[in-house]
Motif scaffolding. Structure first.
Motif, PDB file in Angstrom:
ATOM      1  N   PRO A 111       0.919  -1.192  -0.031  1.00 51.55           N
ATOM      2  CA  PRO A 111      -0.041  -0.011   0.084  1.00 51.55           C
ATOM      3  C   PRO A 111       0.988   1.089   0.034  1.00 51.55           C
ATOM      4  O   PRO A 111       2.040   1.116   0.059  1.00 51.55           O
ATOM      5  CB  PRO A 111      -0.765  -0.066   1.342  1.00 51.55           C
ATOM      6  N   GLN A 112       0.232   2.294  -0.241  1.00 53.68           N
ATOM      7  CA  GLN A 112       0.963   3.732  -0.187  1.00 53.68           C
ATOM      8  C   GLN A 112       1.546   3.862   1.390  1.00 53.68           C
ATOM      9  O   GLN A 112       0.531   3.897   2.045  1.00 53.68           O
ATOM     10  CB  GLN A 112       0.149   4.860  -0.898  1.00 53.68           C
ATOM     11  N   SER A 113       2.488   4.380   1.350  1.00 58.56           N
ATOM     12  CA  SER A 113       3.203   4.713   2.753  1.00 58.56           C
ATOM     13  C   SER A 113       2.664   6.053   2.966  1.00 58.56           C
ATOM     14  O   SER A 113       3.048   6.963   2.192  1.00 58.56           O
ATOM     15  CB  SER A 113       4.631   4.337   2.851  1.00 58.56           C
ATOM     16  N   ASP A 114       2.530   6.410   4.312  1.00 69.96           N
ATOM     17  CA  ASP A 114       2.683   7.791   4.867  1.00 69.96           C
ATOM     18  C   ASP A 114       3.820   8.237   5.119  1.00 69.96           C
ATOM     19  O   ASP A 114       4.423   9.271   5.055  1.00 69.96           O
ATOM     20  CB  ASP A 114       1.562   8.023   6.021  1.00 69.96           C
ATOM     21  N   ILE A 115       4.562   7.157   5.791  1.00 70.13           N
ATOM     22  CA  ILE A 115       6.016   7.158   6.131  1.00 70.13           C
ATOM     23  C   ILE A 115       6.676   6.176   5.705  1.00 70.13           C
ATOM     24  O   ILE A 115       6.208   4.887   6.075  1.00 70.13           O
ATOM     25  CB  ILE A 115       6.130   7.297   7.806  1.00 70.13           C
ATOM     26  N   LEU A 116       7.541   6.469   4.692  1.00 71.57           N
ATOM     27  CA  LEU A 116       8.647   5.457   4.099  1.00 71.57           C
ATOM     28  C   LEU A 116       9.969   5.374   4.804  1.00 71.57           C
ATOM     29  O   LEU A 116      10.570   6.659   4.663  1.00 71.57           O
ATOM     30  CB  LEU A 116       8.710   5.643   2.572  1.00 71.57           C
TER      31      LEU A 116
END
Length: 236
Positions: free
Chosen positions: A102-107
């Motif tokens: 999924p798309q990360s908010d914090i990578l």
């Protein structure tokens, strides 16, 4: 005497107003969702450094235990989700790969030896995935030589950044990056780069402070028996 009191009161009000404005400016830089958990994606790959990976994860797990605000998961750099960590001492099975994450908010991008960094940085699919994820992250974070991986994407061009002190010359080879040394981490916009290994804990605590507060981050550090304000003078 009365005039002095009025002047002092006005000065204190002005200082307080400045602090409020500074807090407002800080908050305006980030826009974390309130209607769902914050996604924390941790990139992993064969040879990834154990503390680089586990340190930040532990910080967010402890924050999640207190808030239930985070969804923390690992993402393998290939479709093979079993990852052999640094030294071949631990195997990890990631929850996702770069093909289904999924798309990360914090990578979070942990580091490894410079030799492995040079090899995996040639993996176009992984590097493109980092660039694509970064388009929508609120914070993109590297730990140790993970900063070199991030530098090799070009995303740190024009930014200040750091990496492990043994790899600073490699980071300096990226002429558009303003390299900082003798610091545990560097924050520039949404990019947080940690100096090396245990500094991933500092960098994650900084993210927690951004999202919650300094007191909240300090409390997690105390629970981890970790001094987040220690200096880097021991390197000299």
């Amino acid at each position: 005497m009365k005039i002095i009191q009025i002047t002092l009161a006005n000065l204190l009000f002005f200082i307080g107003l400045q602090n409020i404005n500074a807090q407002s400016i800080t908050n305006d830089k980030f826009s974390f969702a309130n209607d769902r958990k914050i996604n924390i994606g941790v990139l992993v790959y064969d040879g990834v450094e154990i503390v680089d990976t586990g340190g930040p994860i532990d910080v967010f797990v402890k924050a999640n235990n207190m808030t239930n605000k985070y969804r923390i998961y690992t993402v393998s750099a290939t479709d093979k989700k079993q990852v052999v960590m640094d030294g071949g001492t631990m195997n990890m099975v990631s929850q996702f790969s770069i093909f289904d994450a999924p798309q990360s908010d914090i990578l979070i991008i942990p580091g490894t030896s410079p030799e492995i960094v040079a090899t995996i940085s040639k993996d176009k699919k992984m590097m493109d995935w980092i660039i694509k994820q970064n388009e929508k992250t609120q914070i993109t974070m590297s730990v140790c030589t993970g900063g070199l991986i991030l530098a090799n994407t070009g995303l740190l061009d024009g930014r200040s950044a750091t990496t492990h002190h043994w790899s600073l010359d490699e980071l300096r080879s990226h002429k558009k990056i303003k390299v900082k040394e003798e610091t545990r981490f560097v924050a520039d916009g949404k990019f947080l780069t940690g100096a090396g290994v245990t500094s991933g804990i500092d960098t994650a605590l900084e993210a927690i402070e951004i999202i919650h507060s300094k007191d909240f981050a300090d409390n997690i550090a105390r629970g981890m028996v970790y001094d987040r304000y220690n200096e880097m003078e021991f390197l000299k």
